[in-house]
Design a protein around this motif. Structure first.
Motif, PDB file in Angstrom:
ATOM      1  N   MET A 285      -4.043  -4.384  10.401  1.00 21.33           N
ATOM      2  CA  MET A 285      -4.333  -5.032   9.049  1.00 21.33           C
ATOM      3  C   MET A 285      -4.338  -4.225   7.945  1.00 21.33           C
ATOM      4  SD  MET A 285      -6.911  -5.879   6.682  1.00 21.33           S
ATOM      5  CE  MET A 285      -8.530  -5.643   7.393  1.00 21.33           C
ATOM      6  N   ILE A 286      -5.086  -3.028   8.183  1.00 23.66           N
ATOM      7  CA  ILE A 286      -5.142  -2.069   7.206  1.00 23.66           C
ATOM      8  C   ILE A 286      -3.874  -1.385   6.762  1.00 23.66           C
ATOM      9  CG2 ILE A 286      -6.233   0.219   6.372  1.00 23.66           C
ATOM     10  CD1 ILE A 286      -8.204  -1.960   6.369  1.00 23.66           C
ATOM     11  N   ALA A 287      -3.090  -1.134   7.946  1.00 25.41           N
ATOM     12  CA  ALA A 287      -1.589  -0.588   7.577  1.00 25.41           C
ATOM     13  C   ALA A 287      -0.863  -1.535   6.726  1.00 25.41           C
ATOM     14  CB  ALA A 287      -1.083  -0.513   8.910  1.00 25.41           C
ATOM     15  N   LYS A 288      -1.036  -2.671   7.117  1.00 26.94           N
ATOM     16  CA  LYS A 288      -0.247  -3.589   6.273  1.00 26.94           C
ATOM     17  C   LYS A 288      -0.840  -3.795   4.764  1.00 26.94           C
ATOM     18  CE  LYS A 288       2.560  -6.113   7.345  1.00 26.94           C
ATOM     19  NZ  LYS A 288       4.036  -5.948   7.170  1.00 26.94           N
ATOM     20  N   LEU A 289      -2.034  -3.709   4.520  1.00 32.73           N
ATOM     21  CA  LEU A 289      -2.648  -3.699   3.075  1.00 32.73           C
ATOM     22  C   LEU A 289      -2.098  -2.401   2.518  1.00 32.73           C
ATOM     23  CD1 LEU A 289      -6.288  -5.137   3.481  1.00 32.73           C
ATOM     24  CD2 LEU A 289      -3.916  -6.548   2.667  1.00 32.73           C
ATOM     25  N   HIS A 290      -1.976  -1.502   3.096  1.00 33.03           N
ATOM     26  CA  HIS A 290      -1.507  -0.373   2.656  1.00 33.03           C
ATOM     27  C   HIS A 290       0.057  -0.365   2.075  1.00 33.03           C
ATOM     28  CE1 HIS A 290      -0.229   3.827   1.836  1.00 33.03           C
ATOM     29  NE2 HIS A 290       0.763   3.724   2.736  1.00 33.03           N
ATOM     30  N   ASP A 291       0.758  -0.858   2.991  1.00 30.92           N
ATOM     31  CA  ASP A 291       2.226  -1.184   2.641  1.00 30.92           C
ATOM     32  C   ASP A 291       2.138  -1.936   1.284  1.00 30.92           C
ATOM     33  OD1 ASP A 291       2.965   0.338   4.762  1.00 30.92           O
ATOM     34  OD2 ASP A 291       3.419  -1.372   6.146  1.00 30.92           O
ATOM     35  N   TRP A 292       1.388  -3.074   1.328  1.00 33.92           N
ATOM     36  CA  TRP A 292       1.564  -3.949  -0.101  1.00 33.92           C
ATOM     37  C   TRP A 292       0.804  -3.395  -0.962  1.00 33.92           C
ATOM     38  CZ3 TRP A 292      -0.706  -9.245   2.439  1.00 33.92           C
ATOM     39  CH2 TRP A 292       0.074  -9.833   3.366  1.00 33.92           C
ATOM     40  N   TYR A 293      -0.134  -2.413  -1.049  1.00 31.72           N
ATOM     41  CA  TYR A 293      -0.461  -1.649  -2.201  1.00 31.72           C
ATOM     42  C   TYR A 293       0.581  -1.013  -2.761  1.00 31.72           C
ATOM     43  CZ  TYR A 293      -3.707   1.596  -4.624  1.00 31.72           C
ATOM     44  OH  TYR A 293      -4.393   2.364  -5.807  1.00 31.72           O
ATOM     45  N   GLU A 294       1.061  -0.033  -1.912  1.00 32.59           N
ATOM     46  CA  GLU A 294       2.462   0.689  -2.193  1.00 32.59           C
ATOM     47  C   GLU A 294       3.379  -0.091  -3.011  1.00 32.59           C
ATOM     48  OE1 GLU A 294       2.670   4.152  -1.866  1.00 32.59           O
ATOM     49  OE2 GLU A 294       0.601   4.096  -1.742  1.00 32.59           O
ATOM     50  N   GLU A 295       3.788  -1.130  -2.318  1.00 33.88           N
ATOM     51  CA  GLU A 295       4.933  -2.013  -2.998  1.00 33.88           C
ATOM     52  C   GLU A 295       4.389  -3.010  -4.246  1.00 33.88           C
ATOM     53  OE1 GLU A 295       7.626  -4.735  -0.735  1.00 33.88           O
ATOM     54  OE2 GLU A 295       6.705  -4.001   1.149  1.00 33.88           O
ATOM     55  N   GLY A 296       3.077  -2.697  -4.753  1.00 30.88           N
ATOM     56  CA  GLY A 296       2.477  -3.321  -5.865  1.00 30.88           C
ATOM     57  C   GLY A 296       2.435  -4.927  -5.562  1.00 30.88           C
ATOM     58  N   LEU A 297       2.142  -5.322  -4.542  1.00 31.03           N
ATOM     59  CA  LEU A 297       2.274  -6.877  -3.869  1.00 31.03           C
ATOM     60  C   LEU A 297       0.808  -7.232  -4.027  1.00 31.03           C
ATOM     61  CD1 LEU A 297       4.301  -7.126  -0.737  1.00 31.03           C
ATOM     62  CD2 LEU A 297       5.059  -7.383  -3.321  1.00 31.03           C
ATOM     63  N   ILE A 298      -0.488  -6.348  -4.114  1.00 33.80           N
ATOM     64  CA  ILE A 298      -1.756  -6.682  -4.187  1.00 33.80           C
ATOM     65  C   ILE A 298      -2.191  -5.894  -5.356  1.00 33.80           C
ATOM     66  CG2 ILE A 298      -2.139  -7.333  -1.959  1.00 33.80           C
ATOM     67  CD1 ILE A 298      -3.307  -4.530  -1.291  1.00 33.80           C
ATOM     68  N   SER A 299      -3.325  -5.886  -5.812  1.00 33.56           N
ATOM     69  CA  SER A 299      -3.631  -5.325  -7.086  1.00 33.56           C
ATOM     70  C   SER A 299      -4.208  -3.908  -6.741  1.00 33.56           C
ATOM     71  CB  SER A 299      -4.931  -6.019  -7.955  1.00 33.56           C
ATOM     72  OG  SER A 299      -5.627  -5.364  -8.817  1.00 33.56           O
ATOM     73  N   ARG A 300      -3.603  -3.164  -7.599  1.00 27.23           N
ATOM     74  CA  ARG A 300      -4.032  -1.788  -7.686  1.00 27.23           C
ATOM     75  C   ARG A 300      -5.462  -1.430  -7.878  1.00 27.23           C
ATOM     76  NH1 ARG A 300      -0.538   2.317  -6.198  1.00 27.23           N
ATOM     77  NH2 ARG A 300       1.552   1.744  -5.880  1.00 27.23           N
ATOM     78  N   ASP A 301      -6.180  -2.234  -8.457  1.00 36.40           N
ATOM     79  CA  ASP A 301      -7.370  -2.236  -8.963  1.00 36.40           C
ATOM     80  C   ASP A 301      -8.368  -3.206  -8.010  1.00 36.40           C
ATOM     81  OD1 ASP A 301      -7.073  -0.518 -11.102  1.00 36.40           O
ATOM     82  OD2 ASP A 301      -6.143  -2.316 -12.363  1.00 36.40           O
ATOM     83  N   TRP A 302      -7.942  -3.481  -6.824  1.00 42.79           N
ATOM     84  CA  TRP A 302      -8.613  -4.357  -5.860  1.00 42.79           C
ATOM     85  C   TRP A 302      -9.967  -4.060  -5.710  1.00 42.79           C
ATOM     86  CZ3 TRP A 302     -10.727  -3.464  -1.034  1.00 42.79           C
ATOM     87  CH2 TRP A 302     -10.349  -2.342  -0.388  1.00 42.79           C
ATOM     88  N   LEU A 303     -10.386  -2.630  -5.908  1.00 37.86           N
ATOM     89  CA  LEU A 303     -11.714  -2.153  -5.517  1.00 37.86           C
ATOM     90  C   LEU A 303     -12.665  -2.922  -6.690  1.00 37.86           C
ATOM     91  CD1 LEU A 303     -11.324   1.163  -3.900  1.00 37.86           C
ATOM     92  CD2 LEU A 303     -12.248  -0.729  -2.991  1.00 37.86           C
TER      93      LEU A 303
END
Length: 557
Positions: A285-303
């Motif tokens: 799961m964490i690896a997938k979120l990393h991929d999406w983060y790198e692709e800009g599919l999820i917010s880079r400010d999610w924290l």
């Protein structure tokens, strides 16, 4: 009193001298010499109420047996209340309760943002308001420890002799009876309950929100699995949405982990307690979120994303998908977009099922709420209570027919009318003439919408979610097996509480930091095994064993 609690009380009391920011006017003072608060108050309670008063319920001749009594009530001020009123006592709900019961209530609120600290200071002071609303399941050592520490009283005799409505409810619902007992079998609270049987619609309040109009244009279906979601997010990105998916920071991982049959907390499977942080699926799961983060599919400010930023992104069309409440999220997002572009209707802003590991199959986990758990509060009677009988009668009234209608629907003839035997909200709630949102109007006239002590009525949620896309979202959110895997509302044994707290404080801090760094890429996933070793060195497996013991005791009771 538990070993170590007295020392903590001394230290925290010293802190309170410097930090006190709230008044506990009306609270009684400490123990009599040679008698614990719990013993003192229980003795007083057992001798004060006659059988006639114990059997009195709303509607009988003596319907205000404690008229003129004054009680203090400590409770966190809900944001939907504070948007309109500075104190819960100023709300129409509170004024109506005092009118119907004859009891004067002084509501005491901790400073917003400092609730935990001020609760600790209050506990350490040894001086308490009559009634304390709190997440007692999360009290160090569990609710039984709060009784042992002399903070609140056992309600066993109170429920038997002075709370006919609660007694009836617990007799008819043995599962709930078990939930509101400490590990040693003591009742400790008047609870906030999301319905009475599980699953029910009051246990669901949030889900995915998507721009279905864009999916229709692209020939895509509403996604169910992680792979389908990935295709949809990439399509949204290509379509021109700057940040395809956004949600509150605290929800990001819990939203997506069910797609990997993972849950980042304690859960139960076939009687065995487990924790998803140390399972292999967590890394996936964490690896997938990393991929999406790198692709800009999820917010880079999610924290740092929160309720406000999520709404802004979605309603300004920077995002096309979110995870949000059905009321203040899906409902408000739809209205804001429709006001800006009338062609965008509720048929085009839709929800979908909780993400699942297999298409067409219920999600193993989801953000479903338990009927009674740590996310809701409950009201306990303190050992400083000036009139236990009156406090018990007042709290029990909330579970009477009259009290339940008041807590869920407000004032008959003003906020609701009875139609075909059912309470139906008036425009004071649904189209407030003073411009209050539905959520703010509900918070002013009821307590069901703000997790106040009562039993949430499904009819409340059915009317709150009035739009068709909200009703659809509510039904879709129920496609989960989370109810089979809940860890019950119980705590580790008192003798384990300090060790457990130390372990889980370290585990939570480490996991939050490391998973955030893995997702952002500041730490390589090559370090995952070292991270797992650190979690185990901190004692997460010992914590799981403690929770297994607590679960076994709970199930045996």
């Amino acid at each position: 009193m538990r070993k170590g609690f007295a020392a903590k009380r001394v230290a925290a009391t010293a802190m309170a001298v410097a930090m006190t920011t709230m008044s506990l006017a009306g609270c009684s003072s400490g123990n009599k010499e040679g008698t614990t608060k719990a013993e003192e108050t229980t003795q007083a309670a057992s001798g004060e109420t006659t059988a006639a008063v114990a059997e009195t319920t709303a509607g009988e001749e003596n319907d205000k047996p404690y008229a003129g009594t004054k009680l203090t009530w400590w409770v966190k001020l809900n944001a939907n209340v504070s948007a309109t009123y500075p104190n819960l006592g100023d709300t129409p709900w509170a004024k109506y309760v005092q009118e119907k019961t004859g009891i004067e209530i002084e509501f005491i609120h901790p400073t917003v943002g400092s609730e935990k600290e001020q609760f600790s200071i209050m506990v350490a002071s040894g001086e308490y308001p009559d009634i304390i609303e709190h997440q007692w399941v999360s009290y160090a050592g569990g609710p039984g420890a709060a009784i042992e520490d002399g903070v609140i009283i056992s309600l066993n005799d109170v429920f038997e002799e002075k709370a006919p409505n609660m007694k009836k409810l617990l007799k008819e619902h043995p599962d709930i009876d078990k939930m509101v007992k400490s590990s040693d079998g003591q009742y400790y609270c008047f609870p906030f309950l999301r319905g009475l049987e599980s699953p029910n619609i009051t246990q669901f309040s949030s889900g995915f929100v998507l721009r279905k109009d864009v999916l229709d244009e692209l020939g895509l279906e509403l996604p169910e699995t992680i792979d389908e979601w990935e295709n949809v997010l990439r399509a949204y990105k290509d379509y021109g949405f700057e940040i395809p998916f956004v949600t509150r920071s605290e929800w990001m991982k819990d939203v997506w982990s069910p797609g990997f049959d993972n849950w980042g907390n304690f859960y139960v499977e076939d009687g065995v307690v487990k924790h998803g942080l140390i399972e292999d699926s967590r890394k996936e799961m964490i690896a997938k979120l990393h991929d999406w983060y790198e692709e800009g599919l999820i917010s880079r400010d999610w924290l740092v994303d929160d309720k406000k930023s999520s709404q802004t992104y979605f309603t300004t069309e920077k995002s096309a998908a979110s995870y949000a409440p059905f009321g203040q999220g899906l409902g408000q997002y739809t209205q804001i977009l429709h006001d800006a572009k009338p062609e965008i209707t509720q048929e085009l802003i839709r929800s979908t099922v909780p993400v699942t590991s297999e298409k067409g199959k219920n999600a193993k986990f989801s953000k479903m709420n338990q009927i009674y758990d740590k996310s809701g509060v409950s009201a306990a009677i303190s050992t400083s209570c000036s009139n236990v009988d009156a406090a018990a009668w007042l709290l029990d009234w909330m579970y009477s027919e009259e009290g339940n209608l008041c807590c869920n629907f407000g004032i008959e003839g003003e906020t609701y009318e009875m139609k075909d035997g059912k309470p139906v909200y008036t425009d004071v709630i649904m189209k407030n003439p003073d411009g209050l949102s539905v959520s703010n109007a509900l918070a002013a006239y009821t307590r069901a919408s703000t997790s106040g002590i009562c039993v949430q009525d499904p009819a409340y949620i059915e009317q709150y979610y009035e739009a068709d896309n909200q009703k659809e979202a509510l039904q879709l959110s129920m496609k989960t097996d989370m109810g089979k895997h809940f860890f019950p509302p119980t705590s580790v044994a008192s003798e384990d509480s300090e060790s457990y707290a130390d372990i889980m404080n370290n585990v939570t801090t480490l996991s939050d930091e490391m998973e955030a760094q893995f997702i952002s890429g500041t730490v390589s996933l090559d370090e995952w095994d070292n991270y797992m070793k650190q979690l185990k060195d901190f004692g997460i497996e010992d914590a799981i064993a403690m929770m297994q013991k607590a679960y076994d005791v709970y199930m045996a009771n």
